[in-house]
Structures are given as C-alpha cells and as structure tokens.
Design a protein around this motif. Sequence first.
Motif, short mmCIF file in Angstrom:
data_model
loop_
_atom_site.label_atom_id
_atom_site.label_comp_id
_atom_site.label_asym_id
_atom_site.label_seq_id
_atom_site.Cartn_x
_atom_site.Cartn_y
_atom_site.Cartn_z
N MET A 140 -20.22 2.65 1.95
CA MET A 140 -20.90 3.13 3.16
C MET A 140 -20.11 2.73 4.41
SD MET A 140 -23.17 5.05 2.20
CE MET A 140 -23.77 5.49 3.83
N GLY A 141 -19.56 1.52 4.39
CA GLY A 141 -18.76 1.05 5.52
C GLY A 141 -17.54 1.93 5.71
N LEU A 142 -16.91 2.28 4.59
CA LEU A 142 -15.72 3.12 4.64
C LEU A 142 -16.08 4.52 5.11
CD1 LEU A 142 -12.70 3.22 4.10
CD2 LEU A 142 -13.19 3.87 1.75
N LYS A 143 -17.22 5.00 4.63
CA LYS A 143 -17.70 6.34 5.04
C LYS A 143 -17.89 6.36 6.55
CE LYS A 143 -21.84 9.21 4.21
NZ LYS A 143 -21.23 10.51 4.43
N GLY B 67 -13.20 10.31 12.89
CA GLY B 67 -13.12 11.77 12.93
C GLY B 67 -12.47 12.40 11.71
N VAL B 68 -12.42 11.65 10.61
CA VAL B 68 -11.90 12.22 9.37
C VAL B 68 -12.87 11.95 8.22
CG1 VAL B 68 -9.42 12.27 9.82
CG2 VAL B 68 -10.47 10.14 9.16
N PRO B 69 -14.03 12.59 8.27
CA PRO B 69 -15.01 12.34 7.21
C PRO B 69 -14.43 12.67 5.84
CG PRO B 69 -15.65 14.23 8.57
CD PRO B 69 -14.44 13.62 9.21
N LYS B 70 -14.80 11.87 4.87
CA LYS B 70 -14.29 12.05 3.51
C LYS B 70 -15.45 12.25 2.56
CE LYS B 70 -9.90 11.01 4.37
NZ LYS B 70 -8.92 12.08 4.28
N THR B 71 -15.17 12.94 1.45
CA THR B 71 -16.20 13.10 0.43
C THR B 71 -16.35 11.78 -0.32
OG1 THR B 71 -14.64 13.71 -1.30
CG2 THR B 71 -15.51 15.51 0.08
N HIS B 72 -17.43 11.70 -1.09
CA HIS B 72 -17.70 10.51 -1.89
C HIS B 72 -16.52 10.19 -2.81
CE1 HIS B 72 -20.96 7.76 -2.71
NE2 HIS B 72 -20.57 7.72 -3.96
N LEU B 73 -16.00 11.25 -3.41
CA LEU B 73 -14.89 11.09 -4.35
C LEU B 73 -13.64 10.60 -3.63
CD1 LEU B 73 -14.41 11.50 -7.37
CD2 LEU B 73 -13.41 13.72 -6.82
N GLU B 74 -13.37 11.16 -2.46
CA GLU B 74 -12.20 10.73 -1.69
C GLU B 74 -12.34 9.26 -1.30
OE1 GLU B 74 -10.67 14.61 0.79
OE2 GLU B 74 -12.64 13.83 1.29
N GLY C 143 1.80 -3.72 3.55
CA GLY C 143 2.62 -3.36 2.39
C GLY C 143 3.43 -2.10 2.60
N LYS C 144 4.24 -1.78 1.62
CA LYS C 144 5.12 -0.62 1.71
C LYS C 144 4.40 0.66 1.28
CE LYS C 144 8.72 -3.01 2.98
NZ LYS C 144 8.04 -3.70 4.09
N ARG C 145 3.42 0.53 0.39
CA ARG C 145 2.75 1.73 -0.10
C ARG C 145 1.95 2.39 1.01
NH1 ARG C 145 -0.84 -0.31 -3.58
NH2 ARG C 145 -1.89 1.69 -3.57
N SER C 146 1.92 3.71 1.01
CA SER C 146 1.14 4.36 2.06
C SER C 146 -0.16 4.89 1.49
CB SER C 146 1.94 5.47 2.71
OG SER C 146 2.64 6.20 1.74
N ALA C 147 -1.16 4.05 1.50
CA ALA C 147 -2.49 4.45 1.05
C ALA C 147 -3.09 5.38 2.11
CB ALA C 147 -3.37 3.21 0.88
N VAL C 148 -4.00 6.24 1.68
CA VAL C 148 -4.65 7.18 2.60
C VAL C 148 -5.29 6.44 3.77
CG1 VAL C 148 -6.48 8.90 2.83
CG2 VAL C 148 -5.04 8.90 0.81
N LEU C 149 -6.00 5.36 3.46
CA LEU C 149 -6.68 4.59 4.50
C LEU C 149 -5.68 4.10 5.55
CD1 LEU C 149 -9.14 3.24 5.73
CD2 LEU C 149 -8.89 1.38 4.11
N LYS C 150 -4.55 3.62 5.07
CA LYS C 150 -3.51 3.12 5.98
C LYS C 150 -3.02 4.24 6.88
CE LYS C 150 1.07 0.98 5.75
NZ LYS C 150 2.01 0.34 4.83
N LEU C 151 -2.76 5.40 6.29
CA LEU C 151 -2.26 6.54 7.06
C LEU C 151 -3.27 6.94 8.13
CD1 LEU C 151 -0.75 8.65 4.14
CD2 LEU C 151 0.48 7.25 5.80
N VAL C 152 -4.54 6.96 7.75
CA VAL C 152 -5.60 7.33 8.70
C VAL C 152 -5.62 6.34 9.86
CG1 VAL C 152 -8.09 7.48 9.03
CG2 VAL C 152 -7.04 8.55 7.04
N LEU C 153 -5.59 5.04 9.54
CA LEU C 153 -5.65 4.01 10.58
C LEU C 153 -4.41 4.04 11.48
CD1 LEU C 153 -7.21 1.09 8.54
CD2 LEU C 153 -8.31 2.46 10.31
N LEU C 154 -3.24 4.24 10.88
CA LEU C 154 -2.02 4.30 11.67
C LEU C 154 -2.03 5.53 12.57
CD1 LEU C 154 0.66 3.20 9.04
CD2 LEU C 154 -0.29 1.86 10.92
N PHE C 155 -2.52 6.63 12.02
CA PHE C 155 -2.62 7.86 12.79
C PHE C 155 -3.56 7.65 13.98
CE2 PHE C 155 -4.38 12.10 13.67
CZ PHE C 155 -3.21 12.82 13.83
#
Length: 148
Positions: A68-71, A78-85, A112-124
């Motif tokens: 829920m926090g992540l949602k 401004g980037v709502p995600k589905t439950h699965l995402e 870290g070096k990996r680009s997780a979706v969450l990281k990309l969203v936050l950096l964006f």
Amino acid sequence: MPSNQNVQGGKAFGLLKEQQRQKLEEINKEYLEDQKYRDEEDLAEKLESLKNKYSEFDLNDQGEIDMMGLKRMMEKLGVPKTHLELKKMIVEVTGGSSNTINYRDFVKMMLGKRSAVLKLVLLFEDKANGSPCKPDGPPPKRDIASLP
C-alpha cells in the motif's frame, strides 16, 4: 486541536516517525562506514536524501514500505502501477525475500548498479523536481525507448 486525542498524526505518530528516522539514521551510518560504498560520491548527502524520501512515504508501523505504501508512493509520483507491477517492483528490490521494502533494501537498490523500476521512477522524479523551471502544460510524450 486538543493534544490528548488519539488520532493518527498526533503525538504518538510523531514519536513513531521520529523513532523510524533514528533507525534510518543509524543504518545510514553503517553505509557511511561501509568500505563497499567509500567510492560513492556525495554519499552523506545521498543517504540523507534517501532517508527523507523513504520516510516520506506512508510506511507501515514496522518502518517498511509495504504494497500500500508503494502504491501510494507511485500514485503521488504520478505513475500509478497495477497490483502485479507493484509486486514485481517489490520482488525486484528485495530479491523476493520479503513483501515489504526495508530501508537497507531501498538504499542498496538506489546505490546499486541494477536499475530497478522503482529506482528509475525515483530518479526520474528527482530530475523532474530538480529542474529549476518545470514547463506548464501536459508532460512531454515519452517514447517507448525511454520506458524501463
């Protein structure tokens, strides 16, 4: 508002938030002393900013970001995600070991070096908020190539 009311946002909530911040502060110290991160530039500032970002999002009482926090976080950005995402995002950060994101996982992901979706969203989002003048009107169209 009388201070003796037991509502969220009251003294107890403030105290909880303060304790969480203390915990995050202690974890930040570990990272500052960790040899693995000694080459990371502006580490102290980065950790401070990560701490603020992390504690900004409505965490469960355990001080972790749950589904829920992540949602809420994604909606607020401004980037709502589905439950699965959301589930995938949590697995990506925790390696599937947990269904909540703790602060250590969060910092590891962000540094870290990996680009997780969450990281990309936050950096964006940081880039968007960091720009001195945000253009008015609809956001620019993003091409498929820029999507994670």
